[in-house]
Design an enzyme around this catalytic site. Structure first.
Site, PDB file in Angstrom:
ATOM      1  N   CYS A  48      25.297  22.810  38.245  1.00 31.05           N
ATOM      2  CA  CYS A  48      24.138  23.390  38.305  1.00 31.05           C
ATOM      3  C   CYS A  48      22.848  23.077  37.149  1.00 31.05           C
ATOM      4  O   CYS A  48      21.556  23.869  37.379  1.00 31.05           O
ATOM      5  CB  CYS A  48      24.093  24.125  36.548  1.00 31.05           C
ATOM      6  SG  CYS A  48      24.467  23.137  35.230  1.00 31.05           S
ATOM      7  N   SER A  62      28.640  30.865  38.899  1.00 29.27           N
ATOM      8  CA  SER A  62      27.717  31.824  39.910  1.00 29.27           C
ATOM      9  C   SER A  62      27.026  33.264  39.538  1.00 29.27           C
ATOM     10  O   SER A  62      27.783  33.482  38.144  1.00 29.27           O
ATOM     11  CB  SER A  62      28.338  32.166  41.180  1.00 29.27           C
ATOM     12  OG  SER A  62      29.395  32.587  41.211  1.00 29.27           O
ATOM     13  N   GLN A 103      32.662  24.830  51.228  1.00 31.81           N
ATOM     14  CA  GLN A 103      31.677  24.392  50.316  1.00 31.81           C
ATOM     15  C   GLN A 103      30.833  24.131  51.592  1.00 31.81           C
ATOM     16  O   GLN A 103      29.461  23.940  51.520  1.00 31.81           O
ATOM     17  CB  GLN A 103      31.934  24.463  49.004  1.00 31.81           C
ATOM     18  CG  GLN A 103      30.499  23.691  48.404  1.00 31.81           C
ATOM     19  CD  GLN A 103      29.601  24.924  48.213  1.00 31.81           C
ATOM     20  OE1 GLN A 103      31.229  26.036  47.061  1.00 31.81           O
ATOM     21  NE2 GLN A 103      28.491  25.105  48.563  1.00 31.81           N
ATOM     22  N   VAL A 147      29.100  36.425  39.730  1.00 26.95           N
ATOM     23  CA  VAL A 147      29.867  36.445  39.178  1.00 26.95           C
ATOM     24  C   VAL A 147      29.694  36.946  37.841  1.00 26.95           C
ATOM     25  O   VAL A 147      29.770  37.851  36.809  1.00 26.95           O
ATOM     26  CB  VAL A 147      31.348  35.608  39.230  1.00 26.95           C
ATOM     27  CG1 VAL A 147      32.599  35.984  38.452  1.00 26.95           C
ATOM     28  CG2 VAL A 147      31.464  36.125  40.707  1.00 26.95           C
ATOM     29  N   GLY A 148      28.888  36.251  37.405  1.00 22.84           N
ATOM     30  CA  GLY A 148      27.939  36.476  35.741  1.00 22.84           C
ATOM     31  C   GLY A 148      27.753  37.626  35.745  1.00 22.84           C
ATOM     32  O   GLY A 148      28.262  37.964  34.873  1.00 22.84           O
ATOM     33  N   LYS A 203      40.869  30.518  31.180  1.00 19.45           N
ATOM     34  CA  LYS A 203      41.055  31.157  32.792  1.00 19.45           C
ATOM     35  C   LYS A 203      40.172  29.434  33.639  1.00 19.45           C
ATOM     36  O   LYS A 203      39.000  30.107  34.434  1.00 19.45           O
ATOM     37  CB  LYS A 203      40.897  31.685  33.344  1.00 19.45           C
ATOM     38  CG  LYS A 203      41.454  32.354  34.849  1.00 19.45           C
ATOM     39  CD  LYS A 203      40.152  33.328  35.381  1.00 19.45           C
ATOM     40  CE  LYS A 203      39.453  32.306  36.561  1.00 19.45           C
ATOM     41  NZ  LYS A 203      40.342  31.541  37.833  1.00 19.45           N
ATOM     42  N   GLU A 242      26.263  31.169  31.489  1.00 19.37           N
ATOM     43  CA  GLU A 242      25.887  30.400  32.463  1.00 19.37           C
ATOM     44  C   GLU A 242      26.322  29.893  33.635  1.00 19.37           C
ATOM     45  O   GLU A 242      26.939  29.622  33.698  1.00 19.37           O
ATOM     46  CB  GLU A 242      26.613  28.592  31.309  1.00 19.37           C
ATOM     47  CG  GLU A 242      26.060  28.613  30.182  1.00 19.37           C
ATOM     48  CD  GLU A 242      24.842  28.817  29.541  1.00 19.37           C
ATOM     49  OE1 GLU A 242      23.263  27.849  30.552  1.00 19.37           O
ATOM     50  OE2 GLU A 242      24.013  28.676  29.086  1.00 19.37           O
TER      51      GLU A 242
HETATM   52  N1  LIG Z   1      24.476  26.518  33.813  1.00 22.43           N
HETATM   53  C1  LIG Z   1      25.923  25.683  34.088  1.00 22.43           C
HETATM   54  O1  LIG Z   1      26.302  25.835  32.742  1.00 22.43           O
HETATM   55  C2  LIG Z   1      26.891  25.532  35.420  1.00 22.43           C
HETATM   56  C3  LIG Z   1      27.478  25.054  34.722  1.00 22.43           C
HETATM   57  C4  LIG Z   1      28.436  24.659  35.829  1.00 22.43           C
HETATM   58  C5  LIG Z   1      29.053  25.259  37.490  1.00 22.43           C
HETATM   59  N2  LIG Z   1      27.950  26.719  37.230  1.00 22.43           N
HETATM   60  C6  LIG Z   1      27.594  26.953  38.032  1.00 22.43           C
HETATM   61  O2  LIG Z   1      28.807  27.687  38.690  1.00 22.43           O
HETATM   62  C7  LIG Z   1      28.683  27.905  40.550  1.00 22.43           C
HETATM   63  C8  LIG Z   1      29.849  26.749  40.684  1.00 22.43           C
HETATM   64  O3  LIG Z   1      31.125  27.719  40.232  1.00 22.43           O
HETATM   65  P1  LIG Z   1      32.309  28.424  40.317  1.00 22.43           P
HETATM   66  O4  LIG Z   1      32.235  28.147  42.572  1.00 22.43           O
HETATM   67  O5  LIG Z   1      33.427  28.433  40.400  1.00 22.43           O
HETATM   68  O6  LIG Z   1      31.634  29.557  40.007  1.00 22.43           O
HETATM   69  P2  LIG Z   1      32.673  30.900  40.583  1.00 22.43           P
HETATM   70  O7  LIG Z   1      31.123  31.442  39.901  1.00 22.43           O
HETATM   71  O8  LIG Z   1      32.373  30.955  41.825  1.00 22.43           O
HETATM   72  O9  LIG Z   1      34.015  30.930  39.254  1.00 22.43           O
HETATM   73  C9  LIG Z   1      33.410  30.438  38.075  1.00 22.43           C
HETATM   74  C10 LIG Z   1      35.183  31.233  37.626  1.00 22.43           C
HETATM   75  O10 LIG Z   1      34.775  32.444  37.257  1.00 22.43           O
HETATM   76  C11 LIG Z   1      36.171  33.092  38.066  1.00 22.43           C
HETATM   77  N3  LIG Z   1      36.112  34.563  38.203  1.00 22.43           N
HETATM   78  C12 LIG Z   1      35.741  34.826  40.109  1.00 22.43           C
HETATM   79  N4  LIG Z   1      35.685  36.618  40.053  1.00 22.43           N
HETATM   80  C13 LIG Z   1      35.734  36.911  39.051  1.00 22.43           C
HETATM   81  C14 LIG Z   1      35.873  38.389  38.496  1.00 22.43           C
HETATM   82  N5  LIG Z   1      35.468  39.674  39.474  1.00 22.43           N
HETATM   83  N6  LIG Z   1      36.262  38.449  36.800  1.00 22.43           N
HETATM   84  C15 LIG Z   1      36.548  36.651  36.003  1.00 22.43           C
HETATM   85  N7  LIG Z   1      36.328  35.972  36.636  1.00 22.43           N
HETATM   86  C16 LIG Z   1      35.683  35.855  37.898  1.00 22.43           C
HETATM   87  C17 LIG Z   1      36.412  32.392  39.246  1.00 22.43           C
HETATM   88  O11 LIG Z   1      37.545  32.031  39.293  1.00 22.43           O
HETATM   89  C18 LIG Z   1      36.145  30.786  38.429  1.00 22.43           C
HETATM   90  O12 LIG Z   1      37.205  30.750  37.167  1.00 22.43           O
HETATM   91  C19 LIG Z   1      27.368  27.496  40.726  1.00 22.43           C
HETATM   92  O13 LIG Z   1      26.795  28.622  40.714  1.00 22.43           O
HETATM   93  C20 LIG Z   1      26.713  26.683  39.190  1.00 22.43           C
HETATM   94  O14 LIG Z   1      25.486  26.797  39.136  1.00 22.43           O
HETATM   95  C21 LIG Z   1      26.799  26.554  35.953  1.00 22.43           C
END
Ligand SMILES: NC(=O)c1ccc[n+]([C@@H]2O[C@H](COP(=O)([O-])OP(=O)(O)OC[C@H]3O[C@@H](n4cnc5c(N)ncnc54)[C@H](O)[C@@H]3O)[C@@H](O)[C@H]2O)c1
Length: 479
Positions: A282, A227, A329, A230-231, A173, A248
């Site tokens: 990130c 994020s 954003q 969501v994590g 996804k 991550e």
């Molecule tokens: N540490 C790393 O390796 C790394 C790498 C790249 C990005 N990031 C982080 O990602 C974030 C930016 O990305 P984003 O805005 O897409 O993050 P996000 O958390 O909004 O979304 C990430 C993914 O999760 C999905 N999602 C959202 N809600 C969900 C739920 N309730 N259940 C399951 N899946 C769900 C989204 O559709 C998307 O595919 C930043 O915080 C950034 O630091 C981390």
């Protein structure tokens, strides 16, 4: 690429229940296409299909797996120009970075193709005479891959490639903002002779498609990048089902610049770390911790560097900072700028939207000085081209400031002192440490991840990926 983009479930292209429109953030009149959305029911179908695919793929021969992963990597690398352009169009990173991301994705497939052939299990002596023990690694089953928008292809691939290499089936996804790269990757994978259901693409919202995936007891693992908010939700849902998870998440990385630093190197590291990819990484250096003696010179050199940075359309020659990925954003970044000013930070450069003919989401790279580590702008992840200078008297204060955060992904230092570099490697509370390098930019054959609220679960990438994508079995045999 055609304008409609179906889901891929059980080896078939399947129409979703609705679509989202993918728009180029550099030019809002450029519509990339319509992308289907998977309903909860279709996501369940993909999970069931993956269970069937797993039954066959987990028994596939090593040569077959090796060849398939190599072929996917070959095609990604051969098509890096075309797919890099598509990626830059949908995400907004400059073309060279888009092509680089596709090339890197090909390298991940090649690396894990080689890993397929490198797996050797362990043997142990038993405490009971006449009993043999072997300790083997087996695939998990169905792995749900959830990726963010800022690296539309690479983050997905560094999960999908090891998942397949170790014999798992995948339900992927991607983030809804960037479905085109995910779809192009799926098209490449679909040409391979994988058992039906081994790889499935379910584009869709986090609230419906994502929630269905993380809440299903039919998956054995979820690997997530996104994020912190969501994590935490992914962790709660998967732990409830006793499903393995790997997270991550965000960060608040800092680059320290010391008295003895080569200031030209420091400025390039700060520029690359804080502003490349519009700071939407990130690993971005959003805090620049600078000692008194070099503070003024560093700030003036960095401002001069920002003055010559070209902001513009991601596909235009010479552009170093593309648009912000979407309107939400951009608005969030601009709100952060107002908040920092209200909290007493000094705006040293930028600070506003850059108007353009094509209505793209451009903003000036922004630098604040006179900030403290307690200001909100230095506590939360911003995810935009904004960096804050924090002035400190010495290395010890700089290190304490760097570590004073809930996050812990990367940490950087610019110094000529071997003694301090060595001390920094030991005491930075992060998963990655960079000496005389930007905080962003990592290799593909070694582990990547963080500490504290940046990461949870086993490490990604390199040989360390095996820990997450396999399960250990201990076998006792009386001969
Ligand atoms: N540490 C790393 O390796 C790394 C790498 C790249 C990005 N990031 C982080 O990602 C974030 C930016 O990305 P984003 O805005 O897409 O993050 P996000 O958390 O909004 O979304 C990430 C993914 O999760 C999905 N999602 C959202 N809600 C969900 C739920 N309730 N259940 C399951 N899946 C769900 C989204 O559709 C998307 O595919 C930043 O915080 C950034 O630091 C981390």
């Amino acid at each position: 690429m055609t304008n409609s983009h179906p889901l891929y479930i059980n080896g078939q292209w399947v129409t979703g229940t609705k679509t989202v429109t993918n728009i180029n953030p550099s030019d809002l009149s450029d519509i990339i296409g319509e992308f289907d959305q998977a309903s909860a029911e279709q996501t369940q179908q993909a999970i069931s299909a993956a269970q069937s695919g797993f039954a066959q793929w987990s028994k596939s021969g090593l040569e077959q797996r090796y060849k398939i992963l190599m072929a996917i990597g070959d095609e990604l690398i051969a098509r890096q120009d075309e797919l890099g352009e598509l990626l830059s169009r949908e995400e907004g990173k400059p073309l060279a970075e888009g092509k680089g991301e596709v090339y890197r994705s090909g390298q991940f497939f090649h690396y894990y193709a080689a890993e397929v052939l490198r797996q050797i299990d362990e043997r142990a002596e038993s405490v009971r005479p006449g009993v043999e023990i072997d300790i083997r690694r087996e695939p998990l089953g169905v792995v749900g891959v959830i990726s963010p928008w800022n690296f539309p292809m690479a983050t997905a691939v560094w999960k999908i490639a090891p998942a397949l290499a170790f014999g798992n089936a995948v339900v992927f996804k991607p983030a809804n903002l960037v479905p085109a790269s995910a779809w192009a990757l799926t098209e490449i994978i679909s040409k391979q002779d994988l058992p039906a259901g081994t790889f499935n693409l379910v584009m869709g919202s986090g609230g419906e498609t994502g929630e269905t995936l993380i809440s299903s007891p039919g998956v054995q693992a979820i690997t997530f990048t996104g994020s912190l908010e969501v994590g935490r939700r992914v962790a709660a849902a998967t732990v409830g089902n006793l499903v393995k998870c790997q997270l991550e998440m965000g960060s608040k990385n800092a680059l320290i610049v010391l008295d003895d630093a080569d200031l030209d190197l420091a400025v390039e590291a700060a520029f690359n770390g804080a502003y490349s990819g519009s700071g939407q990484k990130c690993t971005a250096s959003s805090r620049l911790i600078v000692t008194d003696a070099v503070h003024d010179e560093f700030v003036s050199k960095l401002k001069a560097r920002l003055e010559i940075a070209k902001v513009g359309h991601a596909l235009e020659d010479g552009v170093q900072i593309g648009p912000i990925a979407d309107k939400r954003q951009l608005e969030s970044n601009l709100a952060w700028i107002e908040r920092a000013k209200a909290d007493g930070a000094t705006l040293a450069y930028g600070g506003s939207r850059v108007e353009a003919e094509n209505d793209g989401y451009y903003m000036a790279p922004t630098l604040f000085t006179g900030t403290t580590n307690t200001m909100a702008i230095n506590r939360d992840e911003i995810f935009g081209p904004i960096a804050c200078v924090i002035r400190v008297p010495d290395y010890e204060t700089a290190l304490a400031t760097l570590n004073d955060t809930q996050y812990g992904l990367t940490a950087g230092i610019i110094t000529n002192s071997l003694k301090i570099a060595s001390d920094f490697k030991a005491r930075a509370q992060t998963g990655c440490v960079m000496v005389n390098l930007p905080t962003a930019g990592t290799d593909y054959h070694v582990p990547f991840g963080g500490r504290k609220n940046s990461s949870f679960g086993p490490r990604e990438q390199g040989q360390y990926a095996r820990e997450f994508y396999t399960v250990v079995k201990t076998c006792y045999v009386r001969a």
